[in-house]
Write a protein that holds these residues in place. Structure first.
Motif, PDB file in Angstrom:
ATOM      1  N   THR A 237       0.826  -1.210   0.000  1.00  0.00           N
ATOM      2  CA  THR A 237       0.000   0.000   0.000  1.00  0.00           C
ATOM      3  C   THR A 237       0.856   1.255   0.000  1.00  0.00           C
TER       4      THR A 237
ATOM      5  N   ARG B 202       1.049   4.515  -2.502  1.00  0.00           N
ATOM      6  CA  ARG B 202       0.610   5.830  -2.047  1.00  0.00           C
ATOM      7  C   ARG B 202       1.739   6.761  -1.593  1.00  0.00           C
TER       8      ARG B 202
ATOM      9  N   SER C 289      -8.360  -9.462   4.900  1.00  0.00           N
ATOM     10  CA  SER C 289      -7.057  -9.891   4.385  1.00  0.00           C
ATOM     11  C   SER C 289      -6.793 -11.330   4.806  1.00  0.00           C
TER      12      SER C 289
ATOM     13  N   ASN D 157      -5.001  -7.801  -1.384  1.00  0.00           N
ATOM     14  CA  ASN D 157      -5.018  -6.738  -2.392  1.00  0.00           C
ATOM     15  C   ASN D 157      -6.260  -5.883  -2.162  1.00  0.00           C
ATOM     16  N   TYR D 158      -6.052  -4.630  -1.748  1.00  0.00           N
ATOM     17  CA  TYR D 158      -7.194  -3.783  -1.425  1.00  0.00           C
ATOM     18  C   TYR D 158      -8.037  -3.434  -2.644  1.00  0.00           C
ATOM     19  N   ASP D 159      -7.449  -3.443  -3.830  1.00  0.00           N
ATOM     20  CA  ASP D 159      -8.248  -3.233  -5.034  1.00  0.00           C
ATOM     21  C   ASP D 159      -9.248  -4.375  -5.209  1.00  0.00           C
TER      22      ASP D 159
ATOM     23  N   GLY E  91      -5.597   2.263   1.863  1.00  0.00           N
ATOM     24  CA  GLY E  91      -6.011   1.146   1.031  1.00  0.00           C
ATOM     25  C   GLY E  91      -7.312   1.392   0.312  1.00  0.00           C
ATOM     26  N   HIS E  92      -7.914   2.563   0.509  1.00  0.00           N
ATOM     27  CA  HIS E  92      -9.194   2.858  -0.142  1.00  0.00           C
ATOM     28  C   HIS E  92      -9.048   4.021  -1.104  1.00  0.00           C
TER      29      HIS E  92
END
Length: 306
Positions: free
Chosen positions: A101, A105, A196, A225-227, A246-247
């Motif tokens: 992440t 970012r 997760s 995987n946050y997507d 993660g968003h």
């Protein structure tokens, strides 16, 4: 072995034709110049100057030695410059480790800033989870590691590591927009959950949040995987709790900040306390400058020590 300082003195005397003038240029006494030339003559076995009543005359051997020393002294001067560049971090190498992440970012902006200020520096990037990165850091395979810890799953970092908190991010509840599901954890006891991988700090955080709300979460899907997590939520397959980084805003997903105690994740930069890499301080500053400002649910940490 000939001393570079003696060759520099020889060059100054040959150019000026005087021990006194060369001494003034180099910041020595005339006696010190004479001693250096005598030492050089002894080392080389050459007669470099003919002493005259009112000065000295350079011999052909002296002129030849000056010519031969030009590339040597130039190389030494370049070496000195390169060492200074290395010592100040203008050149050199730094190995950065990051969890995924932060790799999305924080790292790109930080590396872009570092490339602007230190274009000749070599930066290597490795990706992994905190335990993997900390092990590599302790073994000397990394200079800096970006790691995280959840408020509900605090970590104790190994001795010998310095910690710099970069930001604290809220945990947010994700639901499909217009799903009609509650925005409160207590109202989601019958919902399907997406977390997760089992055993991760993120999954354990969800377990503890739901337990505090009075129920055990029914986990339907797992992904680190946050997507993927967000896409699963958007199609109505379940709800999820993710850290703010993660968003990404999504018209199909509604994000609500959790107000439960310790519902946060902290992002830190770790390095060995004894690491003397001159690029280290610059990397830490670049990481701090890369922290999103004014972004919902993300809170930069002013005092970075932890």
């Amino acid at each position: 072995m000939l001393k570079p300082s003696h060759l520099l003195t020889l060059r100054a005397v040959v150019r000026s034709g005087s021990f006194v003038v060369a001494a003034r240029e180099l910041g020595y006494t005339a006696s010190a110049i004479s001693q250096q030339i005598s030492a050089l003559e002894k080392e080389t076995g050459l007669t470099l100057f003919e002493r005259e009543a009112h000065g000295v005359r350079a011999t052909s051997a002296a002129h030849r030695l000056v010519d031969l020393s030009v590339p040597v002294l130039a190389a030494l001067d370049d070496l000195d410059h390169q060492v200074q560049q290395l010592a100040t971090g203008a050149t050199g190498r730094l190995r950065l480790g990051s969890f995924p992440t932060a790799g999305v970012r924080l790292v790109p902006a930080a590396l872009s800033e570092l490339a602007r200020t230190h274009p000749r520096a070599q930066i290597e990037l490795e990706e992994g989870e905190p335990d993997e990165l900390v092990a590599a850091l302790s073994d000397g395979e990394l200079d800096v590691a970006l790691v995280y810890e959840y408020g509900l799953v605090p970590r104790q970092w190994p001795e010998g590591l310095s910690c710099h908190a970069l930001l604290q991010e809220d945990l947010v509840l994700l639901r499909a927009r217009d799903s009609g599901l509650s925005s409160r954890l207590a109202g989601l006891s019958r919902a399907r959950w997406i977390t997760s991988r089992e055993g991760t700090a993120g999954a354990l955080t969800v377990v503890r949040l739901c337990a505090a709300a009075g129920f055990e979460a029914s986990v339907a899907f797992r992904s680190n995987n946050y997507d993927v997590v967000r896409e699963l939520v958007s199609t109505g397959l379940g709800v999820a709790v993710v850290p703010a980084l993660g968003h990404a805003p999504d018209t199909a997903v509604e994000a609500t900040r959790l107000t439960a105690r310790a519902a946060f994740r902290r992002v830190l930069a770790l390095h060995r306390s004894e690491n003397s890499n001159p690029l280290l301080g610059r990397m830490l500053r670049s990481l701090r400058s890369a922290v999103p400002q004014g972004e919902p649910f993300v809170h930069p940490v002013r005092d970075g020590s932890a």
